[in-house]
Scaffold this motif. Structure first.
Motif, mmCIF file in Angstrom:
data_model
loop_
_atom_site.group_PDB
_atom_site.id
_atom_site.type_symbol
_atom_site.label_atom_id
_atom_site.label_comp_id
_atom_site.label_asym_id
_atom_site.label_seq_id
_atom_site.Cartn_x
_atom_site.Cartn_y
_atom_site.Cartn_z
ATOM 1 N N GLN A 194 0.223 -1.217 -6.463
ATOM 2 C CA GLN A 194 0.188 -2.397 -5.358
ATOM 3 C C GLN A 194 0.880 -3.570 -6.039
ATOM 4 O O GLN A 194 0.571 -4.064 -7.121
ATOM 5 C CB GLN A 194 -1.219 -2.474 -5.270
ATOM 6 N N ASN B 38 0.725 -1.357 0.061
ATOM 7 C CA ASN B 38 0.106 -0.086 -0.097
ATOM 8 C C ASN B 38 0.935 1.363 0.127
ATOM 9 O O ASN B 38 2.069 0.945 0.308
ATOM 10 C CB ASN B 38 -0.837 0.085 1.158
ATOM 11 N N ASP C 277 -2.367 -3.918 -13.067
ATOM 12 C CA ASP C 277 -3.618 -3.590 -12.089
ATOM 13 C C ASP C 277 -3.926 -4.827 -11.087
ATOM 14 O O ASP C 277 -4.302 -5.838 -11.844
ATOM 15 C CB ASP C 277 -4.698 -3.278 -13.002
ATOM 16 N N SER D 294 -8.185 -5.338 -3.995
ATOM 17 C CA SER D 294 -7.621 -3.876 -3.591
ATOM 18 C C SER D 294 -7.871 -3.892 -2.017
ATOM 19 O O SER D 294 -8.372 -4.973 -1.504
ATOM 20 C CB SER D 294 -8.737 -2.709 -4.206
ATOM 21 N N ASN D 295 -7.732 -2.762 -1.359
ATOM 22 C CA ASN D 295 -8.261 -3.050 0.213
ATOM 23 C C ASN D 295 -9.531 -2.716 0.390
ATOM 24 O O ASN D 295 -9.885 -2.641 1.484
ATOM 25 C CB ASN D 295 -7.333 -1.896 0.836
#
Ligand code: 4AD
Ligand code: MG
Length: 429
Positions: free
Chosen positions: A64, A23, A99, A103-104
């Motif tokens: 990321q 992150n 990509d 995600s978070n």
């Protein structure tokens, strides 16, 4: 190269770490890089004025899961969750990652399971797999230091161990073969050769059960002990489990904290564990909400949970009806309709984590039980023979690794306790 796990030994020193960007956050003049290297997590701090312009720009490009080498000085920092930070001086990009799908944000469970090969990189999953490895280490540590030898039973077998209904069938050239449901029968042979033995291996059950406790492929540790009878079998289980929980609490503090595990629940785990008989369990269930439950029925998870909720520690349910259990379990000589068996039920609704019994040592009785279960003779000839050449009392147990880890971690579902779960509706990835 240094690993994040060992970072405490390098305070004030310049180190090199190979890792991935987890992150990132930036204030314009400072970039905070959350890095992981598989052994831990650390924040790297990059100050624009203090690094070369190309280093600053490289850090800005990082997406990321981009892979990097990072150089920096280790600083202890009380505000940081891990206790340390890295003042980054240099950075080399190995790859700018595409990509990243995870995600978070929150994702649905099926999406995460489809991306299990990537999901295991996340903080929580990393903590679970770290604890799994520690549980394995702790179990082996207990057994190895208490006189047990590790013995590896075969995975391809000509017969079943735990019943014929949930076998995985395959071909062994022209013969039929089955993936092992349990190494126990082989461990009994090994115990006659080596006294105290254990196996640790994969187990396959073609069970059409879609519950939060069932896997199609799981890992089991199966100790087997010559000259050990029912009561001592239970004592060894409680000693082992007590040692395992203690070792995990000591060595996995950070991981348990990441999982939000209530440590007071685990700190309670110390033998002796309560024991109740099957009869007592049935009477309790009939009184407490399952009036239709009959003697001879098997427990399902609601029953196990209700029983477990009366205790803070794991509880042994002993002396199950002989007809309910596998052919090899020794009937109680004082009351042959029940057998010298015990299931260990974990607290907090995690269900049966250990199945155990004293085995039949009498050759004639074993033959009888064998006939009654209508098992194929040829494939078991060797097993029956064990009772002809110096039979002795012996006992053993099998602990399901994933169920034990789910309980220790406080996880809802066993699917997160194994790197790549095999379930009723899933064999991918
Ligand atoms: O109670 P089980 O079937 O016992 C045996 O296989 C004996 N032969 C063991 C022995 O005495 N050597 O299985 C033992 C443990 C269970 O208590 C449970 O923890 C786990 O294995 N287990 C499973 N774990 C995940 N998914 C499944 N489908 C499981 N089936 C059993
Ligand atoms: Mg069982």
């Amino acid at each position: 190269m240094t690993t994040i796990r060992d970072i405490a030994k390098h305070v004030g020193q310049e180190v090199k770490i190979g890792g991935w960007l987890y992150n990132k956050r930036s204030s314009g003049k400072i970039q905070f890089l959350q890095l992981r290297d598989g052994t831990g997590f650390i924040q790297g701090v990059l100050v624009k004025k203090q690094v070369a312009p190309e280093i600053w720009e490289d850090a800005k490009r990082l997406t990321q899961e981009s892979s990097v080498y990072v150089w920096g000085t280790v600083r202890s920092d009380e505000r940081s969750a891990t206790g340390y930070e890295l003042d980054v001086t240099k950075l080399e990009v190995i790859q700018i990652a595409d990509d990243y799908p995870i995600s978070n944000k929150e994702h649905g469970i099926e999406f995460l399971m489809d991306h299990r090969h990537l999901w295991i990189r996340s903080r929580k999953q990393h903590a679970v797999l770290t604890i799994r490895a520690e549980v394995i280490r702790a179990i082996q540590n207990y057994l190895d230091t208490n006189g047990f030898s590790l013995i590896d039973p075969p995975v391809l077998t000509p017969s079943s161990c735990e019943g014929t209904t949930d076998l995985f069938h395959t071909k062994y050239f022209d013969e039929d073969a089955y993936l092992s449901q349990s190494g126990q029968l082989y461990m009994e042979a090994a115990a006659m050769a080596m006294n105290k033995v254990y196996s640790f291996g994969p187990t396959f059950r073609a069970e059409k059960s879609k519950t939060r406790r069932h896997l199609i492929e799981f890992w089991m540790i199966e100790p087997e002990m010559a000259f050990v009878e029912h009561e001592e079998n239970l004592e060894i289980q409680e000693q082992m489990l007590t040692a395992v929980v203690k070792q995990v609490i000591t060595n996995c503090k950070q991981e348990l904290a990441i999982l939000g595990r209530d440590l007071t629940k685990l700190e309670n785990i110390e033998g002796p564990f309560p024991r109740i008989t099957y009869d007592e369990a049935v009477a309790f269930l009939q009184k407490e909400g399952f009036p239709e439950f009959k003697w001879g029925d098997d427990f399902g998870s609601p029953h196990e949970t209700l029983i477990a909720n009366s205790y803070e520690k794991p509880v042994f349910i002993t002396h199950f009806p002989t007809e309910l259990k596998s052919f090899y379990m020794k009937p109680d000589p004082n009351r042959p309709e029940v057998c010298l068996s015990a299931d260990l039920i974990a607290p907090e609704g995690y269900g049966e984590i250990i199945g155990s019994s004293q085995r039949i040592d009498d050759p004639i009785l074993l033959e009888e039980r064998y006939e009654a279960h209508d098992l194929p003779r040829e494939a078991y000839q060797w097993y029956l023979e064990l009772r002809k050449y110096g039979t002795v009392p012996h006992s053993g147990f099998g602990i399901g690794l994933e169920r034990a880890v789910a309980w220790i971690c406080g996880l809802e579902h066993v699917r997160e306790t194994i790197p790549f779960p095999r379930m009723l509706n899933r064999m991918y990835p």
